[in-house]
Design a protein around this motif. Structure first.
Motif, short mmCIF file in Angstrom:
data_model
loop_
_atom_site.label_atom_id
_atom_site.label_comp_id
_atom_site.label_asym_id
_atom_site.label_seq_id
_atom_site.Cartn_x
_atom_site.Cartn_y
_atom_site.Cartn_z
N GLY A 96 63.24 30.10 111.83
CA GLY A 96 62.41 29.65 111.44
C GLY A 96 62.15 27.97 112.47
O GLY A 96 63.18 27.43 112.57
N PRO A 97 61.01 26.96 112.36
CA PRO A 97 60.86 26.08 112.47
C PRO A 97 60.76 24.91 111.60
O PRO A 97 60.22 25.07 110.64
CB PRO A 97 59.20 26.42 113.45
CG PRO A 97 58.97 26.65 112.58
CD PRO A 97 59.29 27.60 112.01
N ASP A 98 61.43 24.29 111.90
CA ASP A 98 61.62 22.58 110.99
C ASP A 98 60.64 21.67 111.85
O ASP A 98 60.32 21.18 111.77
CB ASP A 98 63.13 21.76 111.08
CG ASP A 98 63.06 21.12 110.07
OD1 ASP A 98 62.10 21.31 108.89
OD2 ASP A 98 63.26 20.49 109.77
N PRO A 117 73.38 33.44 108.26
CA PRO A 117 72.61 32.51 109.18
C PRO A 117 71.63 32.32 109.97
O PRO A 117 70.69 32.91 109.64
CB PRO A 117 73.21 33.77 110.52
CG PRO A 117 74.13 34.91 109.64
CD PRO A 117 73.64 34.52 108.42
N LEU A 118 71.75 30.99 110.01
CA LEU A 118 69.81 30.25 110.19
C LEU A 118 69.73 29.92 111.80
O LEU A 118 70.50 29.57 111.85
CB LEU A 118 69.91 29.80 109.27
CG LEU A 118 68.85 28.11 110.30
CD1 LEU A 118 67.51 29.15 109.28
CD2 LEU A 118 68.59 27.23 108.65
N ILE A 119 68.75 30.03 112.98
CA ILE A 119 68.25 29.42 114.02
C ILE A 119 67.05 28.59 113.07
O ILE A 119 66.42 29.22 113.14
CB ILE A 119 68.38 30.50 115.08
CG1 ILE A 119 69.74 30.71 114.99
CG2 ILE A 119 67.68 29.92 116.23
CD1 ILE A 119 69.75 32.00 116.53
N ILE A 120 67.54 27.64 114.14
CA ILE A 120 66.20 26.40 114.10
C ILE A 120 66.19 27.05 115.56
O ILE A 120 66.45 26.39 116.56
CB ILE A 120 66.19 25.50 113.51
CG1 ILE A 120 66.97 25.21 112.79
CG2 ILE A 120 65.00 24.47 113.66
CD1 ILE A 120 66.14 25.57 111.28
N TYR A 121 64.03 26.97 115.65
CA TYR A 121 63.59 27.65 116.77
C TYR A 121 62.20 26.16 116.74
O TYR A 121 61.43 25.63 115.20
CB TYR A 121 63.47 28.79 116.79
CG TYR A 121 62.27 29.80 116.28
CD1 TYR A 121 61.65 30.71 117.28
CD2 TYR A 121 61.82 28.92 115.22
CE1 TYR A 121 60.81 31.36 116.92
CE2 TYR A 121 60.59 29.86 114.72
CZ TYR A 121 60.74 30.56 115.65
OH TYR A 121 59.13 31.55 115.26
N ASN A 122 61.76 26.17 117.54
CA ASN A 122 60.04 26.06 118.37
C ASN A 122 60.45 23.81 117.75
O ASN A 122 59.97 23.29 118.30
CB ASN A 122 59.59 26.45 117.55
CG ASN A 122 58.12 25.80 117.60
OD1 ASN A 122 57.81 25.07 116.91
ND2 ASN A 122 57.86 25.70 119.15
N ALA A 123 60.97 23.49 117.13
CA ALA A 123 60.74 22.23 116.22
C ALA A 123 62.09 21.68 115.62
O ALA A 123 62.69 23.07 114.97
CB ALA A 123 59.35 22.55 115.35
N TYR A 277 57.95 32.61 124.66
CA TYR A 277 58.18 33.80 124.46
C TYR A 277 59.80 33.76 124.15
O TYR A 277 60.66 34.58 123.53
CB TYR A 277 57.74 34.75 126.00
CG TYR A 277 58.51 35.72 125.79
CD1 TYR A 277 57.96 36.75 125.40
CD2 TYR A 277 59.66 36.67 126.10
CE1 TYR A 277 58.01 38.67 125.60
CE2 TYR A 277 60.44 37.43 126.78
CZ TYR A 277 59.32 38.72 125.95
OH TYR A 277 59.90 40.15 126.36
N LEU A 278 60.53 33.35 125.15
CA LEU A 278 62.04 32.67 125.18
C LEU A 278 62.47 32.09 123.59
O LEU A 278 63.42 32.83 123.20
CB LEU A 278 62.05 31.57 125.80
CG LEU A 278 62.16 32.47 127.85
CD1 LEU A 278 62.92 31.82 127.91
CD2 LEU A 278 63.28 34.18 128.07
N GLN A 279 61.41 31.72 123.36
CA GLN A 279 62.00 31.42 121.97
C GLN A 279 61.82 32.20 121.10
O GLN A 279 63.08 32.09 120.11
CB GLN A 279 61.26 30.35 121.33
CG GLN A 279 61.21 28.76 122.13
CD GLN A 279 59.75 27.70 122.07
OE1 GLN A 279 59.26 27.93 120.96
NE2 GLN A 279 59.68 26.90 122.68
#
Length: 326
Positions: A96-98, A117-123, A277-279
């Motif tokens: 998710g983006p923050d 497990p969490l991954i922050i992406y984009n923001a 796309y890569l995100q």
């Protein structure tokens, strides 16, 4: 140019060989991805990346579920509800983006407190990943993207800038505008933010009219920076309608075929590429490998940008846009 589709096919082939030789030790990963509206041009590219990585997930018995808001009118609260929905539906991992930390961080903390497990992406950047206990941050550095834009403008002689923000309050976009100001002032220019109502996001006519009015009222403005490709196209029309094409240059984050055509024709100076796309692809692939095999990467911040697309490399970029990956 890297063939991401080829990478996906190669990974799928490897996974197929491995699964043919041995039984899976566990069911596949059920990964939930929080993102933008499905019809948002930028987020449709991120979604494609997540879905391409999802082919590997599905081949291993898992699923990838995309959750996006209906609109951006109440972005932080709606995104927080989507995070809670993912938890309630039994997610094995969440991306998710923050966007709006004050509205979303509590929901993200519930993810990590539940051991998901969490991954922050984009923001949000690595700072958000650290604060929320996420494995990684995957995306661009928004402040550096804005700063690179401000410096590029100034070096091109465009020194009186306006950052058009159609989602004021979104942390990543505030960082873009702050970075633009630092990049411009460091090179002797100036920059200010033009915040528009959040309801204007995705409304090209409203954005065009607001920018046109600002240009007519502020003839000293020589550069516009937009926070999305739809807004860039609206700004291009506004510049023409205001009769300001000779004095106002345009740049912005993200791109589509129209923007690339405008760069090629000289009516837009540049675009910041964050490789959405890569995100989507990398975030899903990383979580799938972690859930299934315990694999991690030592670099917690995985940057996909910023990069600059201008007249010098626009033709090489067009092939990626045509394939839906840029």
């Amino acid at each position: 140019m890297t063939n991401f589709k080829g990478i996906a096919v190669a990974l799928m082939t490897t996974a197929a060989i491995a699964s043919a030789g041995t039984a899976m030790a566990q069911d596949g990963a059920n990964i939930f991805v929080i993102g933008g509206k499905a019809d948002d041009p930028f987020w449709s590219i991120v979604k494609r990346g997540a879905e391409d990585a999802g082919q590997i997930v599905e081949a291993q018995g898992g699923t990838v579920t995309w959750l996006g808001p209906q609109n951006y009118d109440n972005l932080g609260a709606d995104a927080a509800d989507l995070i809670r929905t993912a938890i309630a539906q039994g997610a094995d991992a969440i991306v998710g983006p923050d966007w709006v930390p004050e509205s979303m961080d509590e929901a993200f903390m519930a993810v990590t407190e539940a051991g998901i497990p969490l991954i922050i992406y984009n923001a949000g950047g690595l700072e958000a990943a650290d604060r929320l206990g996420a494995m990684n941050y995957v995306g661009s550095d928004d402040f550096l993207a804005g700063k690179a834009a401000g410096e590029y403008f100034a070096e091109a002689g465009v020194t009186n800038l306006v950052c058009v923000n159609t989602l004021p309050g979104a942390a990543n976009l505030q960082a873009q505008c702050a970075g633009l100001a630092e990049g411009a002032t460091g090179k002797g220019g100036t920059a200010e933010e033009l915040p528009l109502p959040m309801t204007s996001f995705g409304n090209p006519t409203a954005v065009t009219q607001a920018i046109k009015a600002h240009l007519l009222q502020n003839p000293e403005v020589t550069g516009l920076y937009t926070i999305g490709n739809v807004d860039a196209n609206s700004a291009s029309i506004a510049i023409t309608q205001a009769g300001a094409a000779d004095r106002v240059k345009l740049g912005g984050v993200n791109m589509d075929q129209t923007i690339l055509n405008n760069i090629q024709a000289g009516s837009q100076l540049f675009a910041i590429d964050q490789q959405g796309y890569l995100q989507g692809f990398l975030a899903v692939a990383l979580l799938n490998n972690y859930v299934n095999y315990g694999l991690t990467v030592p670099t917690r911040q995985i940057l996909t940008g910023p990069g600059i697309v201008d007249a010098s490399n626009v033709e090489a970029t067009m092939a990626g846009v045509a394939s839906g990956t840029r």
